[in-house]
Structure formats: structure tokens, C-alpha cells
Design an enzyme around this catalytic site. Structure first.
Site, short mmCIF file in Angstrom:
data_model
loop_
_atom_site.label_atom_id
_atom_site.label_comp_id
_atom_site.label_asym_id
_atom_site.label_seq_id
_atom_site.Cartn_x
_atom_site.Cartn_y
_atom_site.Cartn_z
N LEU A 179 0.88 -1.23 -0.03
CA LEU A 179 0.00 0.06 0.00
C LEU A 179 0.87 1.15 -0.02
O LEU A 179 2.01 1.36 0.77
CB LEU A 179 -0.95 -0.03 1.09
N ASP A 180 0.57 2.28 -0.88
CA ASP A 180 1.47 3.42 -1.04
C ASP A 180 1.31 4.24 0.55
O ASP A 180 0.34 3.98 1.24
CB ASP A 180 0.90 4.36 -2.12
N PRO A 181 2.39 5.01 0.74
CA PRO A 181 2.27 5.68 1.90
C PRO A 181 0.97 6.59 2.31
O PRO A 181 0.47 6.58 3.51
CB PRO A 181 3.50 6.73 1.89
#
Length: 303
Positions: free
Chosen positions: A40-42
Site C-alpha cells: 500500500l502506498d504511504p
């Protein structure tokens, strides 16, 4: 020291990378044997399944599950990263109506071809795409087949030119690419705003624990109650159980010729991945093989 084995349904909070979550979880659980099942992206949040202990051998099978996202589409803006935190590379003030938006959504249901964003960890010629992006190098990114099984519009704002979608899709589907492509299909542009992952297979956001809650469970000595067993969420793989003759062969990692057949051998597909059991205990995953009219299951992963 107690050894944890199983799956932890973690709620990844905004501002953390998936690697940050794994790093912190290793410290909390005092083990190096932890892996995650889909980055998952930041800026994204939601379900991040951690495989702990023996469950690290099952990462690839959990990663096969469909995932469900609540994603915000921001129209009129295109960025280099395909999300709102990136550098703006294109803008327009074309006003998209809700009816027009709904109409283009039909193009993105089912089996489609998708081009991953340049800022991603996919490897081309042995090099991750984001390395090309950071070095300012151009590279041909091939289209990839993905499947979007459900795509529904939750809300649309003509004033703000934003929409929220609920998307259930196959592994490897990029929400950032979906938002970019929806914008392009409207003769406009688009990028991803917020992203919330609701589900990874049977792992749901309703039961996901934040890292702080995991620490509380350890202090209360009841984290085991929140660890999912090794066979959880693997119902999509059929089961074979070794008979008395086959048990010793399977436990030693040899091919399994003897098992208690629930279904006829003809029902299995060549190379089909199966769950392998000794009595009621999952011992690993194997592939079905048919050779000279003899059938066997070859162990692929043993726990």
C-alpha cells in the site's frame, strides 16, 4: 520465547510505507519472519495482511486474493506518480458531468489491459520502474491483463470534480492507473486522491488492528486470539489428505501418491495447486501431476 505463526490483519495508517509496518511489527513481535501480501502506498490506508512465522511461506497464495478498495478519483489533474501527492504534469478545467462519468466506467469492468504507473516496483529489464523515473529515464511499460470484478460509483461531485468508487479487483491492479485512465477516457485527465483498502480476500477492515492495538494485545498476552491460522482464507485451493501410507512420504517432502480421494483424479487440472494435509493439519501446498496414467502431488511449499 513464544513463536507466532499465522496471519495478522493489520490496519496500515497514512504516512507509513508497507515496509515501515513490517519493520515495526518485527520489533513488536520480536521476530524477523514477517512478510506482507501486497504493498500500500504511504498515503493509502487499510488492510495489510502480515504473514508471521511459518505463514511467510504462504505469502504468494494470500497475494492471489481479490482486493477491495474505496478510491477517490480527482479529475482535471495528472501527476507523474498518478496520485495527488505527485508533481502536476497536466491540468485542464473541463467540467465532467456525473452521467458522462458513469458512462465511461463501463469500459473498466471485467478483464481489461492496464499500464502500471512509472512509479511502481514492477521490474523491467531487471530494474524497478521507479528507478527509471527517479533517474529521468524513459522505458517502455507493457500493458498487463487485470480483472475488475466489481466497479461501483459511491458519490460524484460536479462542483469539486471528484468521485469515489468501490472497486474489487485481481492482484496487480493499480488504482492509480485506473484513476489516470478514467480521466483520459473522458478527454480530460485524472489522478488518485485518497485510497482505503477494505478487503484482501477474507481479511476485512472491520477486524484489522493498528500497530498500537497489536502491542496492547501482546501486553495483555492474548495476541494469539487475533492470529489467523495457516489454512485461513485458502478455501479456493482444493484439499488432499495423505492416507496412512502417504503420511511419511509427504512429511519428508516426497511426492504424494497415496491420499484419501474425495474427488476423482480426472477432476484435477495439471499443475493445479492443492492444500496438503496430514490428518487435519495443513502441512503445505503442492501441485497435481499426471504421468503415465499415474497421479501424484508434488510438494511446492512445506510448512
Amino acid at each position: 520465547m513464544f513463536e507466532y505463526n499465522g496471519y495478522l490483519n493489520v490496519y496500515k495508517e497514512k504516512g507509513m510505507t508497507s515496509h515501515d509496518v513490517v519493520f515495526k511489527a518485527r520489533k513488536i513481535l520480536k521476530t524477523k519472519k514477517i512478510g506482507h501480501t501486497g504493498t500500500l502506498d504511504p498515503d493509502a490506508e487499510g488492510v495489510l495482511v502480515l504473514c508471521v512465522g511459518k505463514a511467510t511461506k504462504m505469502v504468494e497464495y494470500i497475494m492471489e486474493h481479490e482486493k477491495t478498495y474505496e478510491v477517490e478519483v480527482v479529475l482535471g489533474i495528472e501527476t507523474d506518480t498518478c496520485d495527488i501527492s505527485g508533481k502536476i504534469i497536466n491540468e485542464n478545467d473541463l467540467k465532467i458531468t456525473e452521467d458522462a462519468f458513469k458512462k465511461v466506467l463501463t469500459q473498466f469492468s471485467g478483464n481489461i489491459m492496464q499500464k502500471p504507473p512509472i512509479y511502481s516496483a514492477i521490474r523491467i529489464n531487471g530494474k524497478k520502474l521507479y528507478h527509471y523515473a527517479r533517474c529521468g529515464e524513459t522505458v517502455e511499460i507493457p500493458l498487463r491483463p487485470v480483472c475488475i470484478s466489481t466497479l461501483s460509483l459511491l458519490e460524484f461531485s460536479e462542483e469539486r470534480q471528484k468521485a469515489k468508487l468501490m472497486v474489487t479487483c485481481s492482484k496487480g491492479t493499480y488504482m492509480r492507473s485506473l484513476c489516470r485512465d478514467i480521466g483520459a477516457s473522458l478527454a480530460s485527465c485524472g489522478c488518485m486522491g485518497t485510497l482505503l483498502r477494505h478487503n484482501v480476500g477474507d481479511f476485512s477492515i472491520e477486524t484489522a488492528l493498528k500497530l498500537s492495538q497489536i502491542l496492547e494485545k501482546i501486553d495483555a498476552n492474548n495476541l494469539s486470539d487475533y492470529l489467523y491460522p495457516l489454512e485461513y482464507s485458502l478455501d479456493g485451493y482444493r484439499r488432499v489428505t495423505a492416507n496412512e501410507q502417504g503420511k511419511k512420504f509427504l512429511i519428508n517432502g516426497n511426492k504424494l501418491y497415496q491420499w484419501n480421494a474425495v474427488e476423482s483424479f480426472e477432476s484435477y487440472e495439471p499443475s493445479e495447486i492443492l492444500r496438503m494435509y496430514v490428518d487435519d493439519t495443513l502441512v503445505g501446498m503442492g501441485s497435481f501431476n499426471l504421468c503415465d496414467e499415474d497421479s501424484y502431488v508434488k510438494p511446492v511449499k512445506l510448512l
